[in-house]
Scaffold this motif. Structure first.
Motif, mmCIF file in Angstrom:
data_model
loop_
_atom_site.group_PDB
_atom_site.id
_atom_site.type_symbol
_atom_site.label_atom_id
_atom_site.label_comp_id
_atom_site.label_asym_id
_atom_site.label_seq_id
_atom_site.Cartn_x
_atom_site.Cartn_y
_atom_site.Cartn_z
ATOM 1 N N ALA A 85 -10.617 -41.415 81.088
ATOM 2 C CA ALA A 85 -11.239 -42.566 81.756
ATOM 3 C C ALA A 85 -11.538 -43.657 80.731
ATOM 4 N N ASP A 86 -12.107 -43.260 79.604
ATOM 5 C CA ASP A 86 -12.407 -44.208 78.514
ATOM 6 C C ASP A 86 -11.154 -44.975 78.104
ATOM 7 N N ALA A 87 -10.093 -44.217 77.908
ATOM 8 C CA ALA A 87 -8.844 -44.820 77.416
ATOM 9 C C ALA A 87 -8.299 -45.840 78.408
ATOM 10 N N ARG A 88 -8.672 -45.706 79.672
ATOM 11 C CA ARG A 88 -8.168 -46.606 80.725
ATOM 12 C C ARG A 88 -9.212 -47.645 81.134
ATOM 13 N N GLY A 89 -10.353 -47.653 80.458
ATOM 14 C CA GLY A 89 -11.404 -48.621 80.788
ATOM 15 C C GLY A 89 -12.088 -48.327 82.116
ATOM 16 N N ILE A 90 -12.046 -47.059 82.528
ATOM 17 C CA ILE A 90 -12.670 -46.665 83.794
ATOM 18 C C ILE A 90 -14.060 -46.104 83.503
ATOM 19 N N LYS A 91 -15.053 -46.533 84.279
ATOM 20 C CA LYS A 91 -16.421 -46.037 84.099
ATOM 21 C C LYS A 91 -16.595 -44.714 84.841
ATOM 22 N N VAL A 92 -17.430 -43.856 84.271
ATOM 23 C CA VAL A 92 -17.790 -42.583 84.918
ATOM 24 C C VAL A 92 -19.306 -42.582 85.089
ATOM 25 N N THR A 93 -19.771 -42.164 86.274
ATOM 26 C CA THR A 93 -21.217 -42.054 86.493
ATOM 27 C C THR A 93 -21.549 -40.633 86.955
#
Ligand code: NAP
Ligand code: 8YV
Length: 313
Positions: A85-93
C-alpha cells in the motif's frame, strides 16, 4: 452492484455497520461475485476505497488504480500488505481504542476461566458428576499471582489495570519501556520465568511470529498459564501442544490461533487444562458497531479530503 461503485467490501464483518456502509455509498461485495476478476475490472474506473476484513494483497491493489484507502475492520492490520500500500501511495486505516476495554474484559475472563477450570466445572455439573463423584479437583488461584504481560499498548494497559485490581503483581515485556506503573522486563524469557500467568497481546508481525516458543513456555513452567488474545502467530502452536501434553506448561486459554478458524485437533481434545474461544474478544454488538463506524468514518474522511481518523501508514 451500482455502475459507480466507490467502495469494495471484502471479508465478513458485523452486518449492522456493513449495511450502514452500503446505504451510504455505492458498494460492491467481493464475496458475492461469481467472477471476482470480472467484478474488479468492472469497478476499477470508480472504486476508491476498500472496507476489509480479509487479506488485501498487492495484486488486489493493482486491480483498482484509483484506490486511495484500505479501511481495515480491526485494530490488527496484519491481513493488509501495508508495504505494498505504501509503495502505491494508498492509505491504510484500522480501528484502535474503541475495543480496548472489550478485549481486556475477555482476556481477564479467559484467565479466570482457565485458572479456575470454569468450563470443565460447568461440564462437571451438567454431566451429574458433582452428585455422583463429589467435589471437583481444586484449581489455581488468580488473585495475588504474578502476571507477565507481553505487549503494553492500548489493550495491554487495560489488561494490566484490571489485573492490578485483582491484586496481581504486573510486569511486562515490550521492545521499548512504557510510561506505566508496572515493572518493565527487557527479556521475554526472564519475564516468563518470573510469572505465574503470561498474557500475550502483541500484534501479528514477522518479529512476533513464534515469539512464545517452547523455551518461553518451559520458563513459564508446569504450573504456568498462557493466555493469548493478540495473534495466534505469536505462539509456536506445535510447541504449545507438546508443552501442554508433557506437562512443561500447565494450562492455556486461547482466543486466537495460527490458522483461523481451523484449530488443531490436539488442542480441541485437551479439555482439562485448555480453554478455547473463537477469536471473539471484541465481539459484542456495541464494540463491533463502534469498530464498523470508525471504518466508515475513515472512508468518509478520505472521500472528503479530510485527515484520516486512524491511519497506520
Ligand atoms: P498497540 O497499542 O500497538 O500495542 C502493541 C504492543 O505490542 C506495544 O506495547 C508494543 O510495544 C508491543 N510489541 C509490538 N511488537 C513487539 C515485539 N516484537 N516484542 C515485544 N512487544 C512488541 O496495539 P493494541 O491496540 O494494544 O492491539 C494489540 C493487538 O491485539 C492487535 O494488533 C491485534 O493483533 C490484537 N487484537 C486481538 C483482538 C481479539 O479479538 N483477540 C482484538 C483486538 C486486538 P513495542 O512497540 O515497544 O514493542
Ligand atoms: C477483529 C481483532 O474484530 O481488532 C482486531 O485486531 O482481532 C478483532 O477485534 C477481528 O479481526 C474481527 O473478527
Amino acid at each position: 452492484m451500482a455502475q459507480d461503485t466507490q467502495v469494495l467490501i471484502i471479508g465478513d464483518y458485523y452486518d449492522v455497520p456493513r449495511q450502514r456502509l452500503i446505504d451510504q455509498y455505492p458498494c460492491a461485495i467481493y464475496e458475492d461475485a461469481a467472477d471476482p476478476a470480472a467484478l474488479l475490472a468492472e469497478i476499477a474506473p470508480t472504486c476508491r476505497a476498500i472496507a476489509s476484513h480479509a487479506p488485501v494483497t498487492a495484486a488486489l491493489m493493482d486491480a483498482l488504480p484509483h484506490l486511495g484507502v484500505i479501511a481495515n475492520f480491526g485494530v490488527g492490520y496484519d491481513l493488509v500488505d501495508v508495504a505494498a500500500a505504501d509503495a502505491r501511495g494508498i492509505k491504510v486505516t484500522n480501528t484502535p481504542d474503541v475495543l480496548n476495554d472489550e478485549v481486556a474484559d475477555l482476556a481477564v475472563g479467559l484467565m479466570l476461566a482457565t485458572c479456575r477450570r470454569m468450563i470443565k466445572a460447568d461440564a462437571y455439573v451438567r454431566a451429574g458428576r458433582w452428585a455422583a463423584e463429589g467435589n471437583m479437583a481444586f484449581t489455581q488461584r488468580v488473585w495475588g499471582k504474578r502476571l507477565g504481560l507481553l505487549g503494553m499498548g492500548r489493550i495491554g494497559r487495560e489488561i494490566a489495570d484490571r489485573c492490578a485490581a485483582f491484586k496481581m503483581a504486573v510486569s511486562y515485556h515490550t521492545r521499548t519501556p512504557k510510561d506505566v506503573p508496572y515493572t518493565y522486563v527487557g527479556d521475554l524469557a526472564t519475564l516468563a520465568g518470573d510469572s505465574d500467568i503470561l498474557i500475550s497481546v502483541v500484534p501479528g508481525t514477522p518479529e512476533t511470529a513464534g515469539i512464545i516458543s517452547a523455551d518461553i513456555m518451559t520458563a513459564l513452567g508446569p504450573n504456568g498459564v498462557l493466555i493469548n488474545v493478540g495473534r495466534g502467530s505469536a505462539v509456536d502452536e506445535a510447541a504449545l501442544i507438546a508443552c501442554l501434553a508433557d506437562g512443561r506448561l500447565g494450562a492455556a486459554g486461547l482466543d486466537v490461533f495460527a490458522d483461523e478458524p481451523r484449530v488443531p485437533a490436539a488442542l480441541i481434545e485437551m479439555t482439562e487444562n485448555v480453554v478455547l474461544q473463537p477469536h471473539h474478544a471484541s465481539a459484542t454488538h456495541d464494540t463491533r458497531d463502534a469498530m464498523g463506524q470508525m471504518m466508515i468514518d475513515n472512508i468518509a474522511a478520505h472521500f472528503a479530503g479530510r485527515p484520516l481518523i486512524s491511519p497506520v501508514n
